[in-house]
Design a protein around this motif. Sequence first.
Motif, short mmCIF file in Angstrom:
data_model
loop_
_atom_site.label_atom_id
_atom_site.label_comp_id
_atom_site.label_asym_id
_atom_site.label_seq_id
_atom_site.Cartn_x
_atom_site.Cartn_y
_atom_site.Cartn_z
N LEU B 280 22.11 8.79 7.44
CA LEU B 280 21.98 10.21 7.09
C LEU B 280 20.68 10.49 6.35
N THR B 281 20.27 9.54 5.51
CA THR B 281 19.02 9.77 4.75
C THR B 281 17.82 9.86 5.70
N LEU B 282 17.91 9.10 6.78
CA LEU B 282 16.81 9.13 7.75
C LEU B 282 16.83 10.45 8.52
N ILE B 283 18.02 10.93 8.83
CA ILE B 283 18.12 12.24 9.50
C ILE B 283 17.50 13.32 8.60
N GLN B 284 17.80 13.21 7.29
CA GLN B 284 17.22 14.18 6.34
C GLN B 284 15.70 14.13 6.35
N LYS B 285 15.15 12.92 6.43
CA LYS B 285 13.68 12.79 6.47
C LYS B 285 13.10 13.46 7.72
N TYR B 286 13.82 13.31 8.84
CA TYR B 286 13.36 13.96 10.08
C TYR B 286 13.42 15.49 9.92
N TRP B 419 3.63 12.64 -6.04
CA TRP B 419 3.85 12.96 -4.63
C TRP B 419 3.77 11.71 -3.78
N GLN B 420 2.69 10.96 -3.97
CA GLN B 420 2.52 9.75 -3.16
C GLN B 420 3.68 8.78 -3.38
N ALA B 421 4.14 8.71 -4.63
CA ALA B 421 5.23 7.79 -4.94
C ALA B 421 6.53 8.22 -4.26
N GLY B 422 6.72 9.54 -4.12
CA GLY B 422 7.97 10.03 -3.55
C GLY B 422 7.95 10.16 -2.03
N LYS B 423 6.75 10.15 -1.48
CA LYS B 423 6.57 10.48 -0.07
C LYS B 423 7.49 9.68 0.86
N SER B 424 7.62 8.39 0.59
CA SER B 424 8.40 7.54 1.51
C SER B 424 9.91 7.84 1.40
N LYS B 425 10.31 8.52 0.32
CA LYS B 425 11.71 8.93 0.21
C LYS B 425 11.97 10.22 0.96
N TRP B 426 10.90 11.00 1.17
CA TRP B 426 11.08 12.35 1.70
C TRP B 426 10.74 12.47 3.18
N LEU B 427 9.79 11.68 3.61
CA LEU B 427 9.31 11.82 4.99
C LEU B 427 9.46 10.47 5.71
#
Lengths: 539, 473
Positions: B280-286, B419-427
């Motif tokens: 689900l987390t990956l779907i959220q990133k998409y 932002w850079q630190a969070g990016k991999s959690k969000w996208l």
Amino acid sequence: MTTTTPVTFDRRPDEYRHWRLHVDGEVAWLEMDVDEQGGLVEGYELKLNSYDLGVDIELYDATQRLRFEHPEVRVVVVTSAKDKVFCAGANIRMLAASEHHWKVNFCKFTNETRNGMEDATEHSGQTYVAAVNGTCAGGGYEIALACDKILLIDDNSSTVALPEVPLLGVLPGTGGLTRVVDKRRVRRDLADVFATRPDGVKGKTAVDWRLVDELVPRQGFREAVAKRAREIARESGRTGEGGIELTPLEHRHVDIEVRKDQATITIKGPENDPGDLHEEGANGWFLAMTRELDDAILRLRTNEVEAGTWILKTVGDPEKVLAHEQTVLGGKDWLANEITHYFKRTLKRLDVTSRSLVALIEPGSCFAGSLLEIALAADRQYILDGPPIDDEDSDERATIRLSEANFGAFPMGNGLTRLQTRFYGDDDHLAWLAREKDHELSAAEAVELGLVTDAPDDLDWEDEIRIALEGRASLSPDALTGMEANHRFVGPETIETKIFGRLAAWQNWIFTRPNASGPEGALRRYGTGQKAVFDRKRV
Amino acid sequence: MPEKIDYDAKIPNNVNLSEDRRLQRALEGWQPKFMHWWGEMGPTLETQGVYLRTAVSVGREGWAHFDHVNVPDYRWGIFLAERDPDRRIAFGEHKGEEVWQQVPGEYRADLQRLIVIQGDTEPASVEQQKLLGLTAPSLYDLRNLFQVNVEEGRHLWAMVYLLHAYFGREGRDEAEGLLLRNSGSPDAPRILGAFNEETADWLAFYMFTYFTDRDGKYQLGTLKESSFDPLSRTCEFMLKEEAHHMMVGTTGVDRVVTRSAELIREHDTLDIGPHGGIPLTLIQKYINFHYTVSLDLFGSETSTNAANYYTAGLKGRWQETRRKDDHKLTDDARTLEKPAEDGTWTSEELQAILLLNLDLRSEYVADCQTGVKRWNKILADAGIDHTFRLPHPGFNREVGINSGHHVTPDGTIVDEATWQAGKSKWLPTTEDLTFVRSLMHPVYERGKIASWVAPPRQGINGKPFDYEYVYLT
């Protein structure tokens, strides 16, 4: 829009906000990267590489430095550091919010900068090449037009455009219309189609219509441009090394004094004998004086708009002026050449300045040769026929001197010397003047030779000058601007005279018309989403 | 204007093409170029026939006719919605006047530009989806892919028709340009950024058809309001077809979520990657990625161009005629939220007419929200305590007032490092994309489906899921 802080024109590449200058051997890259928040005045954002006076001041600084600091540079590539945008032209919100004089002065300065780029190509072998890597509209295309070659990215969507007529109800103000037909020889019917299309012309059609010279594929655009630049560099005759640094301006040789409706510019002649041009660099009198004069003209034009009359004076030893002039005009290398052309351009700036110019020639002045050109650029010249006003016992008298410099070194925008312009069509008189060069000319001789307007004596001088200046100041400044511009440029039209005279006059007129500047005019309505309302009567 | 489509003509149409020799010649000249483009840039997978919907008339009954069709033989053509002879201009300074049947010279360049930009997006998605047929999760999905593709092709035809019929030689040049630019091409990319992104896997395809095609729906909706009647009628008919693309996206994401929920229940873990499902987390990133890239397509929040188009009557608002205001907007104001330098949100009051892109985007955001609700209901029904969310409109933006700022999905303005630190959690990260791609194995057997997606609840045109939607070699 009004500014409270005076505008300055002294810039340094390491402090540029809008341009990046990068020299790679014989090729220099001048990349436009306008800082949206870096407007010279509050109230507008410089989006899409659009420019205001501040952006252009940096461009002007860069073009000057390229000529003096980089004699090794043979080609200057003008391009954009932004993706998909070359330059959107002059910032419309800035224009819409500006007072009339600011708009016109801005246009004048940008024109002078563009002319300077062409002058570098023609007289210094420093060829400007526009590498148009995205949208290029209005003043953006006018920058490209000032270049010798225009390369357009071939991405099937980038266009060149002059959308002023259809979008803004004004004219391309920086020589666009003139250069399209006169310089690039675009057919007039196609030019008409081009200048009425808001969306511009792209790709092959742009080449076919001669709006650009070549298309360059998007992939490898920069490399292809670099390669083309090196080819063009090979054709250039410019040779030189050891550029001189244009150090921060000091105000040592040119003095300005402003009194409400009048400014006095006093140029001080050299104190020393000339030395080696290269060793003296930016400290040499001729170059330093030219830079200061250039700066003085610009600052007065921009910041002192109510000083409608400029009094031009000199102080110093004419012999020394001529000695310095000799090292420049007699010098054969690149630096001598650059200084000559720089002084020429500065005189041209004076020629197109919309102020009444009056030269006062008094004892102790040094209107000789090159500096006499300043007097000849003026609308009127008065020489004092008698002793200095504050020392009636002195035997010092005002004189002027013609030198070789007055016979071709510093042509005006119409391609003629100031003497040819003054005595237009009178070749016998010009031949007589040629025989009178290289010696002192008294007030009486100056009158006889037609080199001055009048020669009041020491009793009349103060009243005569005061009455002349007061009378002048009472006239309509607009009528004076028009009259002076008409009188200053006799004879043949050139691209330059058309741009400054014909085009600027039309633009001036259009700028003040309700169709452009009225509350419902195109310039005012731009950006509001509402359409301009035109008075359909043709005038 | 005959409503019946002339299918005997070389180019099926309901615009009396046979009587317009000039237009016929122009379009017949363009047709082979289009076919060549389709051959080069269209679907890679070869088929022997796909169960496709084709319009036989534009009226209620005839616009959805189903049959197996060899894809390159699909009868692309020109269909305009029926003409309303009483239609009046609904907004702008020409409000109340009769709509235009010809392009007013004054607006020629603007209209041409609008049509070219719309036209440029249509073939772009076909190009972006070129390889997807090779990894389709079922014959049903494969069929839907081709349906979407042929209709995007037809939408290109719709725009090309307008360019050919109303914009002379320049229009024909622009029509050719639509085939010369290609998605992601280093030499001649598509005009808008989102259409140069890759659609590399089927989850991306569902997201694209949900989020990006939905932008198309709203853009077409504004063009449908146009005073230029042929454009309006063309877009009206395109909107009917576009609705199906939305369905593919909506149900596509539904089915992925459904399948993930099943696997979570079955294995009693959220970490369903090892069981062949998409977490689900990956779907959220998409969602985060496709939603924000699509927001960019609305352009800058404040836009003079949009305002000019509105005043001129070229492009209206979503459902313009249902709006209760003066339809001129010169005196209305609206508030714009924008990020401030100090990391807070500020608001500015601006003329409503300058905020039309924002207006359209707000409609779109509300619409996107309905999908998210649907997907959350699937999770809730499965008893899974997890919800999807649309990120803040300032998140991950390249266009408009938020570009240049770093905004987290919950709308906090942060510095570059955070932002850079969070990016991999969000996208989606490269690893995420590689993982999803690893699940993409083609399933071409009737009635079978890939591990990561549930079968649809309904087939196409009343056919069952195990119908042979596509004949393969």
